[in-house]
Design an enzyme around this catalytic site. Structure first.
Site, mmCIF file in Angstrom:
data_model
loop_
_atom_site.group_PDB
_atom_site.id
_atom_site.type_symbol
_atom_site.label_atom_id
_atom_site.label_comp_id
_atom_site.label_asym_id
_atom_site.label_seq_id
_atom_site.Cartn_x
_atom_site.Cartn_y
_atom_site.Cartn_z
ATOM 1 N N SER A 116 0.799 -1.221 0.000
ATOM 2 C CA SER A 116 0.000 0.000 0.000
ATOM 3 C C SER A 116 0.838 1.281 0.000
ATOM 4 O O SER A 116 0.332 2.337 -0.349
ATOM 5 C CB SER A 116 -0.951 0.030 1.196
ATOM 6 O OG SER A 116 -0.247 0.244 2.403
ATOM 7 N N LYS A 132 0.686 4.557 6.688
ATOM 8 C CA LYS A 132 0.084 5.408 5.655
ATOM 9 C C LYS A 132 0.690 6.807 5.754
ATOM 10 O O LYS A 132 1.374 7.147 6.704
ATOM 11 C CB LYS A 132 -1.439 5.530 5.841
ATOM 12 C CG LYS A 132 -2.194 4.228 5.882
ATOM 13 C CD LYS A 132 -2.233 3.512 4.565
ATOM 14 C CE LYS A 132 -2.969 2.181 4.711
ATOM 15 N NZ LYS A 132 -2.598 1.228 3.722
#
Length: 192
Positions: free
Chosen positions: A42, A83
């Site tokens: 990700s 993230k």
């Protein structure tokens, strides 16, 4: 001194050294830094599956979370995610035509360049705003909340999927990538 008392003294010194080392490890691990292994794609190409990073836990206890920071946070009771912070409390965030706008101003995202090169006539980041990912819908990120996205937008489970996160879910900022050694890197701030 006889041989037995020398041996006792040496054993005692070793025990003290081991106790001090364990105590230091506990303090460092509990309050200062953690080692994480990246799991998944990700954050590709910034961070890749299997790479090892050091997370600075103390930085946010004495400082603030900033847009652009790469953070590790508790996604649930068993999983932690890594993230990038896109918006903080008080920000109006939107994506239009694959461009990020924070408080009405376009923001460059150089960490997306490699992923955008692989796209042809398709947006890497779909159009959305804070209103689209909050319930109840709000235009502005509330204080104490963060909008986080993965750099590999096509595969990332992020705020577009689970909404805003609480600041107190953040474990710390990724400060250093140290494994494998050939990709050693210490600054993930896109402004530098």
């Amino acid at each position: 001194m006889n041989e037995v008392s020398c041996l006792k003294k040496e054993i005692f010194e070793w025990l003290i050294a081991i106790i001090v080392a364990v105590a230091l490890y506990f303090v460092i691990h509990q309050f200062l830094f953690l080692v994480y292994t990246i799991n998944g794609d990700s954050m590709h190409p910034t961070l890749k599956n299997g790479e090892k990073v050091i997370v600075n836990k103390i930085g946010y206890t004495i400082g603030e979370i900033h847009k652009g920071d790469v953070v590790v946070f508790h996604a649930d009771k068993t999983d932690d995610y890594v993230k990038r912070v896109i918006g903080t409390g008080g920000d109006k965030v939107s994506y239009k035509d694959d461009e990020l706008y924070v408080n009405g101003k376009k923001v460059d995202e150089p960490y997306l360049d490699e992923n955008k090169l692989s796209k042809t006539n398709v947006q890497l980041t779909e159009n959305f705003s804070v209103k689209d990912i909050t319930s109840p819908s709000v235009d502005t990120i509330p204080d104490g909340k963060l909008l986080v996205l993965g750099d590999n937008r096509e595969v990332s489970k992020d705020s577009r999927y689970f909404g805003l996160i609480d600041e107190d879910q953040v474990v710390g900022e990724v400060a250093l990538r140290f494994w494998p050694f050939n990709v050693f890197h210490y600054n993930f701030d896109p402004a530098q």
